[in-house]
Design a protein around this motif. Structure first.
Motif, PDB file in Angstrom:
ATOM      1  N   UNK A   1      40.005  46.704  37.957  1.00 28.58           N
ATOM      2  CA  UNK A   1      40.468  45.450  36.957  1.00 28.58           C
ATOM      3  C   UNK A   1      39.981  44.411  36.621  1.00 28.58           C
ATOM      4  N   UNK A   2      39.755  44.042  34.589  1.00 28.70           N
ATOM      5  CA  UNK A   2      38.621  43.507  34.596  1.00 28.70           C
ATOM      6  C   UNK A   2      39.195  42.218  34.069  1.00 28.70           C
ATOM      7  N   UNK A   3      39.487  40.888  34.241  1.00 30.61           N
ATOM      8  CA  UNK A   3      40.238  40.110  33.382  1.00 30.61           C
ATOM      9  C   UNK A   3      39.257  39.104  33.166  1.00 30.61           C
ATOM     10  N   UNK A   4      39.332  38.255  32.081  1.00 30.28           N
ATOM     11  CA  UNK A   4      38.547  37.543  31.553  1.00 30.28           C
ATOM     12  C   UNK A   4      39.439  35.678  31.134  1.00 30.28           C
ATOM     13  N   UNK A   5      38.707  34.462  31.704  1.00 33.33           N
ATOM     14  CA  UNK A   5      39.750  33.243  31.856  1.00 33.33           C
ATOM     15  C   UNK A   5      39.457  32.551  31.661  1.00 33.33           C
ATOM     16  N   UNK A   6      39.474  32.258  30.310  1.00 34.89           N
ATOM     17  CA  UNK A   6      38.846  30.603  30.045  1.00 34.89           C
ATOM     18  C   UNK A   6      39.406  29.084  30.620  1.00 34.89           C
ATOM     19  N   UNK A   7      38.561  28.346  31.259  1.00 34.06           N
ATOM     20  CA  UNK A   7      39.401  27.038  31.432  1.00 34.06           C
ATOM     21  C   UNK A   7      37.838  26.611  31.713  1.00 34.06           C
TER      22      UNK A   7
ATOM     23  N   UNK B   1      28.252  30.280  31.015  1.00 28.89           N
ATOM     24  CA  UNK B   1      28.822  28.989  32.059  1.00 28.89           C
ATOM     25  C   UNK B   1      29.937  29.298  32.699  1.00 28.89           C
ATOM     26  N   UNK B   2      30.049  29.539  34.073  1.00 32.63           N
ATOM     27  CA  UNK B   2      30.760  30.194  34.468  1.00 32.63           C
ATOM     28  C   UNK B   2      31.160  30.903  36.103  1.00 32.63           C
ATOM     29  N   UNK B   3      32.225  31.622  36.502  1.00 32.43           N
ATOM     30  CA  UNK B   3      32.561  32.066  37.401  1.00 32.43           C
ATOM     31  C   UNK B   3      33.042  33.665  37.470  1.00 32.43           C
ATOM     32  N   UNK B   4      32.292  34.278  38.346  1.00 30.50           N
ATOM     33  CA  UNK B   4      32.746  35.547  38.796  1.00 30.50           C
ATOM     34  C   UNK B   4      33.264  35.629  40.425  1.00 30.50           C
TER      35      UNK B   4
ATOM     36  N   UNK C   1      36.574  37.026  36.109  1.00 32.37           N
ATOM     37  CA  UNK C   1      35.241  35.803  35.227  1.00 32.37           C
ATOM     38  C   UNK C   1      35.808  35.291  34.325  1.00 32.37           C
ATOM     39  N   UNK C   2      35.465  33.901  34.699  1.00 31.95           N
ATOM     40  CA  UNK C   2      36.247  32.882  34.290  1.00 31.95           C
ATOM     41  C   UNK C   2      35.095  31.704  33.589  1.00 31.95           C
ATOM     42  N   UNK C   3      35.161  31.965  32.147  1.00 28.23           N
ATOM     43  CA  UNK C   3      34.194  30.750  31.352  1.00 28.23           C
ATOM     44  C   UNK C   3      34.346  29.713  30.708  1.00 28.23           C
ATOM     45  N   UNK C   4      33.444  28.633  30.662  1.00 23.93           N
ATOM     46  CA  UNK C   4      33.464  27.671  30.851  1.00 23.93           C
ATOM     47  C   UNK C   4      34.025  27.976  29.415  1.00 23.93           C
ATOM     48  N   UNK C   5      35.446  26.576  29.155  1.00 21.13           N
ATOM     49  CA  UNK C   5      35.713  25.679  28.047  1.00 21.13           C
ATOM     50  C   UNK C   5      36.442  24.379  28.041  1.00 21.13           C
ATOM     51  N   UNK C   6      35.948  24.009  27.770  1.00 22.12           N
ATOM     52  CA  UNK C   6      35.717  22.020  27.869  1.00 22.12           C
ATOM     53  C   UNK C   6      37.144  22.013  27.293  1.00 22.12           C
ATOM     54  N   UNK C   7      37.575  22.930  26.230  1.00 18.84           N
ATOM     55  CA  UNK C   7      39.161  22.552  24.931  1.00 18.84           C
ATOM     56  C   UNK C   7      39.818  23.345  26.306  1.00 18.84           C
TER      57      UNK C   7
ATOM     58  N   UNK D   1      51.446  41.808  21.266  1.00 25.00           N
ATOM     59  CA  UNK D   1      51.114  41.064  21.513  1.00 25.00           C
ATOM     60  C   UNK D   1      51.313  39.891  22.495  1.00 25.00           C
ATOM     61  N   UNK D   2      51.624  41.186  24.162  1.00 22.14           N
ATOM     62  CA  UNK D   2      52.656  40.205  24.551  1.00 22.14           C
ATOM     63  C   UNK D   2      51.238  38.584  25.590  1.00 22.14           C
ATOM     64  N   UNK D   3      50.369  39.191  25.472  1.00 23.68           N
ATOM     65  CA  UNK D   3      49.557  37.745  25.792  1.00 23.68           C
ATOM     66  C   UNK D   3      48.698  36.864  24.872  1.00 23.68           C
ATOM     67  N   UNK D   4      49.264  36.775  23.730  1.00 28.30           N
ATOM     68  CA  UNK D   4      48.735  36.249  22.580  1.00 28.30           C
ATOM     69  C   UNK D   4      48.782  34.544  22.854  1.00 28.30           C
ATOM     70  N   UNK D   5      47.195  33.926  22.741  1.00 24.12           N
ATOM     71  CA  UNK D   5      47.503  32.165  22.888  1.00 24.12           C
ATOM     72  C   UNK D   5      47.507  32.403  24.619  1.00 24.12           C
ATOM     73  N   UNK D   6      46.703  33.464  25.117  1.00 24.29           N
ATOM     74  CA  UNK D   6      47.104  33.393  26.572  1.00 24.29           C
ATOM     75  C   UNK D   6      45.653  32.879  26.928  1.00 24.29           C
ATOM     76  N   UNK D   7      45.027  32.237  28.097  1.00 25.26           N
ATOM     77  CA  UNK D   7      44.093  31.888  28.467  1.00 25.26           C
ATOM     78  C   UNK D   7      43.108  32.624  29.203  1.00 25.26           C
TER      79      UNK D   7
END
Length: 332
Positions: free
Chosen positions: A229-235, A134-137, A159-165, A207-213
């Motif tokens: 450029x391909x990115x993923x984003x949990x939100x 579930x999410x958006x591209x 790609x924005x991935x659904x993550x309720x947390x 790892x400069x991006x550790x812990x990033x959504x």
């Protein structure tokens, strides 16, 4: 001429088609609000390119153009209107110097400068990738590198991935990891020492991006020499359930509307009083030749208001005092 007028009539629709309104995204009769993800976010790609170490910083603002950084040469920043920018820095451990080697505008609105629009395209992940995710591209275009006739067009796919947390803003702030040239220099020196010992493994980069959504997936040339450029984003804002507005929102709207009516009532009342005083003064001057306080309608009454108020307050105070005693008499 008819075609020209037709274009003018469709101008608002054309403008909305080339921009991305984070607050109002409607796909397949479902509404999403991504405004909480606005603001610049950075993500990195690091590579070992002997004798140098490459660090490309990708900066993205999903909801608006990136602002120019103060104190940074304009040649080391993407042009105005950019939404996604990649800046590559190389650190040479031999001389201990870092330099910006490439500035890549990947996506943005460049209609006025180069005639290219961002042309955003938003789809549901379930439709675009045929998965249960579930999410958006979101696809953003407009960039070109280098800015020449033979330059390659650029595109960003987020790609924005659904993550309720997760809100999607985790890992961003003033405490983001930063590695200076000296640190990279020590890494390069260790890599050289390992190679002298017959070990050809690349140095382990931090790892400069550790812990990033937001996470980097890839940046490479795909079909037709298109740089992607391909990115993923949990939100949680990419969840379809997030479209429902809070239950208290209508009450807030009513309060806002009520306060607006009260404000307008006060303004109109003030204007009516001011008009009455000005018109009455003008009438007294022209009809009776009045001067000073005599100009003001009911001037005597207005002038006596302080004394009337004083007497009223005094009388009220006397009544309060008398009501609290029996006038000096006691019950027999």
């Amino acid at each position: 001429m008819p075609n020209r007028w037709h274009c003018l009539l469709l101008l608002p629709a054309c403008v909305s088609a080339v921009t991305l309104d984070c607050k109002h995204i409607r796909i397949d009769k479902k509404d999403f609000d991504l405004s909480a993800l606005g603001g610049p976010k950075t993500i990195h790609e690091q590579r070992w390119l002997p004798p140098s170490i490459s660090n490309t910083t990708f900066t993205i603002d999903l909801c608006g153009p990136l602002k120019k950084l103060k104190g940074v040469d304009s040649k080391e920043q993407c042009p105005s209107g950019t939404r996604v920018c990649g800046v590559e820095e190389r650190y040479n451990p031999i001389d201990g110097v870092k330099e910006v080697t490439e500035v890549r505008p990947i996506a943005g609105e460049y209609s006025t400068s180069h005639g290219r629009s961002m042309d955003p395209e938003v789809t549901r992940l379930k439709e675009s990738s045929n998965t249960a995710q579930e999410g958006l591209s979101i696809e953003l275009r407009g960039g070109k590198f280098p800015e020449t006739r033979n330059g390659d067009l650029q595109k960003a796919i987020i790609e924005l991935h659904c993550d309720s947390e997760l809100t999607g803003n985790e890992g961003f702030g003033d405490d983001e990891a930063v590695v200076d040239a000296a640190t990279y220099g020590r890494m390069g020196k260790r890599a050289d020492d390992d190679n002298d010992n017959g070990d050809e493994d690349e140095p382990e980069l931090p790892d400069l991006d550790k812990g990033k959504s937001l996470q980097f997936v890839s940046y490479k040339s795909e079909k037709d020499d298109l740089g992607v450029l391909r990115l993923t984003w949990k939100t949680k804002y990419a969840c379809e359930s997030a479209e429902k507005a809070p239950a208290k929102e209508p009450e807030d709207d009513k309060k806002t509307a009520g306060w607006g009516f009260f404000t307008w009532f006060i303004i109109v009342l003030f204007l009516l009083i001011a008009t009455y005083i000005i018109f009455g003064s003008w009438l007294n001057y022209n009809r009776y030749g009045a001067r000073g306080w005599d100009l003001v309608p009911h001037g005597d009454t207005i002038r006596d208001i302080p004394y009337i108020a004083k007497e009223w307050v005094g009388g009220l105070a006397d009544r309060m005092k008398s009501g609290g005693s029996r006038g000096g008499y006691s019950a027999v």
